[in-house]
Design a protein around this motif. Structure first.
Motif: not given
Lengths: 706, 205
Positions: A631-636, A643-647, A680-694, A696-698
């Motif tokens: 998931a995380l290594g996928a090109p998409a 694109r979203a400027g995510v660090t 971005a901004g002051n929004a609260a953090p989101v916890v993703l599931p422990q099993i990821l797919t492309e 799910v991340v997107l």
């Protein structure tokens, strides 16, 4: 010829387990705790987070309270009665002490009197900077400890710190526990109206809220004992506070907001509410009042945890970690095709007992560590290079056994019979144990939260939840015990089983290679050399033993003996291996897209309002590696990040790292993986599931940011 | 285990009930809530009996270390005698429930007074916590000063340093004494509300 020879697999596993346990016990950080001041109500001591100090760099000391049942000490605003502990430092010239970093308290109501207290155990951290010759730290402290009656107590504490490069002391986990309840600056806006209504612009979708409570920083602004009706709104919630005797509608209201989610897990936020109201849309539903009893006392929630733990254990079977063991298990199941009903049943029961036994031991170790004030995470044993190398040897030895190098007894008995007799109940039992040990680097969905719940509850609850997880893991085979008829549908044993068994040796060798790589990331190339030498000795011993069984002779015995001595010598060196503390290119740095995680870096990015994706991983965490590949290594995903400027920040927990453990605790996790997206901004953090797919991340990245 | 429905019902009930309890707390400048009680001699006592005189209410619990700080140093007894000298009526109130720390019957209260050489006008027995709850008394000691016109002039701590150390008394700002002096002199109390400190009052239930 000996038809009833001890099955080699069971014996081998038993011996190696003993060895592993011995290895695990060898790595312990240095203890840094002053002599305690003890009364029947409280045992109080001064502890240090690090084992050494550097001149003029802050380290943290803490006053640790272990309280008798029913007794409490007070928060900085003690509420209607009581008094907070006070520390009077006696430091060398040039030393400085900061303020107490108060963890969030709990509520303690006595009729109309409300107090804010700490029960059972608490550590109050304080940052200190010491000059070069300032390693002797002394403090006078006094504290009020109360049950239904109050006793003022005091004590003098003395702790000697050595100068040097600081590393975590054995007491560091106490600070992790304190930090887990230390309020974080609220990432949402708050306002306090003249009538005491505290409006909080935390979106319900971001923070799954069930209840909240506000603890004012100072006496008098809010009636402590008054209920705080909680009402959801479209874009936040309201807590209706009752103005206290010195409430000032024109002043900011400071304090700690404790929120509780649907699972009863709590988060603490530092709040500085401006006069007036913030926009949270229209109120929804009716107001409720939070009960003051801890969520763990709730019978329905315990049942839910048990169900989740069972499900987590069941899903664990499908995780990559367990695969090598499943190979052994598959063999036993294949064998069951030709076995009597009674044998199949006994075999499955022995396996289940092994799994449950291992979970029981794991739970007891966790509870023991917790009792000793040491916090450990799920899979913590894999942070010890000695343990990882021991596991590599175990995998290698099982591989040798499956390949047929390591065998005992008759070669003349029928092949099928020999295979069916092999293994036996002891073998099944130890396969069960092994399944749990190798499963720990993987976490399955639902497990992280269940383990956190287990460790925050009582000992009985923790054991129950762990056993439920074990039952889940054992369930597929336990069902063979209930329905032995299933085994009859499997093909009859024959020559194919020999081929199958030998083929199953290869996943074992693969697992051993993976563990070697993990050891190399932890303790460097010398670890690989030692581990490989140990494998050589193992193979030599197995080979000599193999021939000795057929043609007994002193020469073979001698070779085997030499090899075993060699293995013991290497083990001693391995036991002395320490995780490298120097920065070394780890898996995290090898990922070009990711920056190494640090608290400071995350805070800096958040302060700029930039979106951040945090990935907490470890080399031994197979689930993590799979998620990164798939998931995380996928090109998409990489494209969406840029694109979203995510660090993209990556934290590596391959070796014990208190800062990461603290981060995990903040999200109520006991292990990796953990994925948190900070929009971005002051929004609260989101916890993703422990099993990821492309996908799910997107999906999580494209959350509408406020 | 309480089942969720019952729990919810209880919560709603407490939501409806609790604010009325808290709302009963008196306010500065308003008439102090009247009460009637029996003192340690078994004599009925009403607040209105002392109309025209300043009244001091002191909540006590002889087992509480904060109370012991004040009686052990002799400072509480001194304040009581000074109050009497200024023409004020000192009422010591015991709101501990039977079985709780600080509970005394009439004879116990008299023994407490004579042992400490204390000088209250009366010790009021409040084992049901009625007076305590009507004043919102939370700690021992918790001090209230009522002006001669029956209006509440002060509520809060006996002084400014929340501790059990006798040596802190001379360093602290003596809130209760200052309030009493202002009331006797017919002046406004400069700090009419302060944080009461001490042990929690050991109420019934």
């Amino acid at each position: 010829m000996n038809k009833h020879a001890q099955p080699p697999l069971g014996l081998l596993l038993a011996v190696l387990f003993t060895l592993l346990c011995a290895l695990l016990g060898t790595t312990r950080a240095q203890a840094l705790e002053s002599a305690p001041v003890t009364s029947p109500h409280a045992t109080v001591s001064l502890v240090s987070e690090s084992d050494r100090f550097e001149a003029d760099k802050p380290i943290r000391l803490g006053l640790r309270f272990v309280l008798a049942k029913g007794w409490h000490v007070y928060w900085r605003n003690p509420g209607d009665a009581g008094q907070p502990p006070q520390i009077d430092w006696k430091l060398a010239a040039g030393a400085q002490a900061g303020e107490i970093e108060w963890p969030a308290p709990v509520r303690y109501r006595q009729g109309p009197v409300m107090n804010y207290v700490f029960e059972r155990e608490v550590t109050l951290p304080v940052a200190l900077t010491l000059p070069t010759d300032g390693g002797i730290v002394e403090a006078d402290a006094d504290w009020l400890v109360c049950a239904d009656v109050c006793i003022p107590e005091k004590g003098h504490f003395r702790l000697t710190l050595q100068p040097g490069t600081p590393a975590a002391s054995a007491q560091a986990p106490l600070f992790v526990a304190a930090d887990a309840r230390h309020p974080v600056p609220a990432p949402f806006a708050t306002g306090i109206a003249a009538d005491g209504a505290l409006s909080v612009a935390a979106k319900a979708g971001d923070v799954p809220l069930r209840a909240a409570w506000f603890f004012p920083e100072k006496w008098g602004a809010v009636e402590h004992a008054a209920p705080q009706p909680f009402q959801r709104a479209e874009a936040g919630f309201i807590l209706r506070l009752k103005p206290g005797q010195v409430f000032d509608p024109k002043a900011h209201l400071k304090g700690v907001l404790l929120t509780k989610d649907e699972d009863g897990l709590e988060r603490a936020y530092q709040v500085d509410a401006a006069p007036g109201a913030v926009d949270i849309g229209r109120p929804i539903g009716v107001a409720t009042v939070d009960s003051e009893s801890p969520a763990q006392d709730d019978g329905t929630s315990l049942l839910r945890w048990i169900a989740l733990a069972f499900l987590g254990g069941l899903i664990l079977n499908a995780m990559p970690c367990v695969f090598p063991v499943l190979a052994i298990k598959a063999l036993q199941v294949a064998r069951a095709g030709g076995a009597a009903r009674r044998e199949v049943r006994q075999d499955a029961l022995a396996y289940t007992a092994g799994v449950l036994g291992a979970f029981l031991v794991l739970a007891l170790v966790f509870l023991g560590l917790r009792g000793a004030g040491i916090a450990a995470g799920w899979g913590f044993q894999f942070q010890s290079p000695a343990f990882v190398i021991g596991m590599a040897w175990l995998m290698f030895a099982i591989g040798l056994s499956l390949s047929g190098v390591l065998e005992f007894g008759s070669r003349t008995a029928g092949l099928g019979q020999s295979l069916a007799a092999r293994g036996g109940l002891a073998g099944s039992f130890f396969t069960g144990l092994l399944a749990v040990i190798v499963a720990t680097p993987c976490t399955a969905p639902f497990m992280g939260a269940a383990i956190a719940a287990a460790l925050s509850g009582s000992a009985a609850q923790a054991l129950t939840i762990f056993l439920a997880m074990g039952l889940g893991l054992a369930a597929p085979y336990a069902s063979l015990a209930l329905f032995p008829g299933i085994a009859r549908r499997l093909p009859r044993p024959g020559r194919w089983m020999l081929v199958f068994r030998q083929a199953m040796a290869f996943p074992m060798y693969g697992a051993a290679i993976w563990l070697l790589w993990v050891a190399s990331t932890q303790a460097g190339d010398s670890a690989v050399l030692l581990a490989a030498l140990g494998m050589l000795a193992l193979a030599l011993a197995a080979w000599a033993w193999h021939w000795h069984a057929r043609h007994p002779g002193a020469a073979w015995k001698g070779v085997a003996g030499m090899a075993v001595i060699g293995l013991v010598l290497v083990s001693l060196r391995v036991a002395g291996l320490q995780p490298e503390t120097a920065a070394r290119p780890l898996q995290a740095q090898q990922d070009t897209a990711a920056e190494p995680w640090s608290d400071a870096r995350l805070d800096a990015l958040r302060a700029e309002g930039k979106p951040v994706f945090v990935n907490m991983t470890a080399a031994w965490c197979v689930t993590c590696l799979v998620n990164e590949k798939v998931a995380l290594g996928a090109p998409a995903v990489a494209e969406a990040f840029s694109r979203a400027g995510v660090t993209y920040l990556k934290g590596d927990w391959t070796r014990a790292d208190p800062a990461i453990t603290r981060f995990l605790r903040n999200y109520r996790r006991e292990g990796v993986p953990l994925y948190v997206f900070f929009p971005a901004g002051n929004a609260a953090p989101v916890v993703l599931p422990q099993i990821l797919t492309e996908k799910v991340v997107l999906d999580h990245l494209s959350l509408p940011s406020p | 285990m309480i089942n969720p429905l019952l729990r919810r019902t209880l919560l709603c009930a407490s939501l409806a009930f609790l604010p009325t309890l808290a709302a009963a707390a008196p306010a500065i400048g308003q008439a102090a809530p009247d009460f009637s009680a029996v003192d340690s001699k078994g004599k009925p006592v009403k607040l209105s009996d002392f109309a025209g005189k300043p009244v001091v209410l002191e909540w006590t619990n002889e087992g509480c270390p904060y109370v012991r700080k004040w009686y052990g140093s002799g400072e509480m007894q001194k304040l009581q005698r000074d109050a009497a000298g200024m023409g004020a009526v000192w009422l010591t109130v015991v709101s501990s429930a039977p079985g709780e720390q600080g509970y005394v019957d009439g004879a116990g209260a008299d023994a407490m007074v004579s042992k400490a050489k204390a000088a209250p006008a009366h010790v009021l027995l409040d084992p049901e916590g009625r007076i305590g709850r009507s004043y919102g008394a939370q700690t021992t000691p918790h001090m209230y000063v009522i002006a001669a016109d029956g209006k509440l002039a002060y509520m809060g701590g006996i002084d400014s340093i929340a501790s059990t150390r006798i040596e802190d008394i001379p360093k602290a700002e003596p809130y209760a004494r200052e309030a009493l002096q202002a009331v006797v002199a017919g002046q406004a109390v400069s700090k009419p509300v302060t944080r009461a400190y001490g042990c929690s009052v050991k109420y019934k239930g």
